[in-house]
Design a protein around this motif. Structure first.
Motif, PDB file in Angstrom:
ATOM      1  N   GLU A  68       0.824  -1.208   0.000  1.00  0.00           N
ATOM      2  CA  GLU A  68       0.000   0.000   0.000  1.00  0.00           C
ATOM      3  C   GLU A  68       0.861   1.263   0.000  1.00  0.00           C
ATOM      4  O   GLU A  68       0.619   2.197  -0.757  1.00  0.00           O
ATOM      5  N   LEU A  69       1.857   1.312   0.879  1.00  0.00           N
ATOM      6  CA  LEU A  69       2.618   2.542   1.082  1.00  0.00           C
ATOM      7  C   LEU A  69       4.034   2.489   0.527  1.00  0.00           C
ATOM      8  O   LEU A  69       4.640   3.525   0.295  1.00  0.00           O
ATOM      9  N   LYS A  70       4.576   1.282   0.347  1.00  0.00           N
ATOM     10  CA  LYS A  70       5.916   1.132  -0.230  1.00  0.00           C
ATOM     11  C   LYS A  70       6.918   2.041   0.476  1.00  0.00           C
ATOM     12  O   LYS A  70       7.737   2.718  -0.152  1.00  0.00           O
ATOM     13  N   GLY A  71       6.834   2.058   1.801  1.00  0.00           N
ATOM     14  CA  GLY A  71       7.674   2.957   2.581  1.00  0.00           C
ATOM     15  C   GLY A  71       9.051   2.393   2.854  1.00  0.00           C
ATOM     16  O   GLY A  71       9.377   1.256   2.499  1.00  0.00           O
ATOM     17  N   SER A  72       9.868   3.211   3.509  1.00  0.00           N
ATOM     18  CA  SER A  72      11.224   2.785   3.856  1.00  0.00           C
ATOM     19  C   SER A  72      11.725   3.636   5.014  1.00  0.00           C
ATOM     20  O   SER A  72      11.208   4.720   5.285  1.00  0.00           O
TER      21      SER A  72
END
Length: 487
Positions: A68-72
């Motif tokens: 959903e967010l493909k965060g890091s």
């Protein structure tokens, strides 16, 4: 009016130039709009201090790094850290006690610009026996963060309080997994929705506003009169008084200064002038003490929106005796973009556009390479003067000429959308677009229209030379105001 799937796939993102898929966009087949979010990047100000904090962070981390967010995760920002390497949020963990503090101010000072926003995660054996706005907001003010969650429990999360800067708080109950998912959704909304508060200053070859036109605008006197009336009645504050939530006056002052542009739940007034600009109250304090003298610069003129904010025009022919220069205009309210967007939506609504077509219009203009959309649209009807008022109240009762709308809950969940973000702007626009009077050229002359935003407050609007006074009358005499519905 609805684009093909192929066109949407290649369109630049309305917000910061990213491709569609990380923004607010239309779904062609269903002919509706949908929420989407930016990749959620984060840094850790410290590490979890209790097992429950570990549990909450592990769930949030899994969600952030998911599809959903493909965060890091990033390093803490420092002065000189490039924008591409700056996290959207810094997560701070509490010590397991109510009212504990964090080193968010130290991190904020070291971070440089643009500063990050902060999320607080704490856990305690028992939540306060009495929970209200003061008890809830005290937790994030003492922690020095924009939003926060306080978990209750020992080995398992029993309940939690979510708190955000607009003054919203909500008690989360249910199974642990349900509570954790709710926290993840709210974090996504507050930190993943694009911010639209970037200021751009026009030069003399861009948008130009003659000083005499600005100085002769009744917007200054109108707004000053309304602000003092609303302030005298206790409906608005000159600035959010953080000393209500902490006994440390110095800390309250530092927090207000640090979080000024990020928003701490201020009110807002604006007025559209048919000369082609919007005059809006400043970001931060000074909401009551609005001077009617244009030379004091207490209202900021705005001519257009950009994909990430708004444009302040170049003011020409400034009088030689005036010390005011365009660079002295303060940043406009964090809701500046959505106020201009409201004018654009009104212009299109009276031409027969629906909410999807208004959104499509904005997307098309930016996707075709336009760097801005002027408040006065080309080849469109001239809008009448109108006034807008925003404060942190809802109405329990109101006179018949006051028409109240709400965001389209099919697509905008009942959450407290963060001030100055894309989703907050379009949630508000969807509420106005749902009112028949908003589409009627005469609909705002006889009526006052409003949208009530869950967990946030009202936005009221009226047109005509007496629009501001009619608006103030509606708020102060013809409505029964109550705290906003929590969300």
């Amino acid at each position: 009016m609805v684009e093909t799937a192929e066109r949407i796939e290649e369109s630049p993102y309305y917000g910061n130039g990213r491709v569609s898929g990380n923004g607010l966009h239309l779904l062609p087949r269903q002919s509706v709009y949908s929420l989407d979010y930016l990749p959620l990047t984060y840094a850790l100000g410290n590490t979890p201090q209790t097992p429950l904090q570990d549990t909450a962070f592990e769930h949030l981390q899994e969600y952030i790094h998911g599809p959903e967010l493909k965060g890091s995760i990033y390093e803490l920002p420092r002065k000189g850290t490039p924008t591409s390497a700056r996290p959207r949020i810094v997560i701070m963990f509490g010590n397991g006690e109510l009212g504990c503090r964090t080193d968010s101010l130290g991190i904020h000072r070291a971070a440089g610009n643009p500063p990050p926003t902060f999320l607080f995660i704490n856990s305690v054996p028992h939540l306060p026996s009495h929970i209200d706005l003061t008890a809830a907001r005290t937790q994030i003010v003492e922690a020095g963060t924009h939003c926060g969650v306080i978990l209750e429990g020992d080995r398992k999360i029993q309940r939690a309080i979510w708190i955000s800067t607009q003054g919203n708080w909500y008690l989360l109950e249910g199974e642990q997994e349900e509570i954790l998912q709710n926290i993840a959704w709210r974090s996504q909304e507050h930190f993943g929705s694009p911010k639209l508060s970037t200021r751009h200053d026009a030069d003399k070859n861009g948008f130009t506003l003659p000083w005499r036109v600005l100085a002769n605008s009744p917007a200054f006197a109108n707004t000053s009169e309304a602000a003092h009336i609303l302030g005298d009645m206790g409906i608005i504050e000159n600035e959010v008084d953080l000393t209500r939530f902490t006994a440390d006056a110095r800390r309250a002052k530092l927090l207000a200064k640090a979080f000024n542009k990020n928003g701490v739940g201020e009110s807002m007034r604006s007025e559209y002038d048919p000369a082609g600009f919007l005059a809006i109250t400043r970001s931060g304090g000074g909401k009551i003490e609005v001077d009617p003298d244009p030379k004091k610069g207490h209202l900021t003129p705005v001519s257009a929106i950009t994909p990430d904010g708004y444009i302040i025009p170049h003011v020409s022919h400034m009088p030689k005796f005036s010390k005011l220069r365009i660079t002295n205009f303060a940043n406009g309210s964090v809701e500046t973009h959505e106020n201009v967007l409201l004018a654009i939506a009104r212009t299109l609504a009276i031409q027969g556009y629906n909410i999807e077509q208004v959104l499509q219009f904005a997307q098309n203009r930016f996707s075709e390479g336009d760097k801005f959309i002027p408040i006065q649209l080309e080849d469109s009807p001239q809008l009448d003067r109108f006034a807008v008022d925003h404060a942190h109240w809802h109405t329990a009762e109101h006179a018949g000429y006051i028409k109240i709308g709400h965001p389209d809950y099919r697509y905008f969940p009942k959450r407290d959308f963060a001030c100055g973000t894309m989703h907050a702007a379009w949630a508000m626009i969807s509420g106005f677009m749902d009112l028949d009077e908003f589409h009627d050229p005469e609909g705002l002359i006889k009526n006052v229209l409003g949208v009530e935003l869950p967990g946030h407050g009202y936005v009221f609007m009226a047109e005509g030379p007496e629009g501001r006074r009619r608006l103030t009358q509606a708020i102060t005499a013809d409505s029964k105001l109550v705290p906003p519905e929590r969300a």
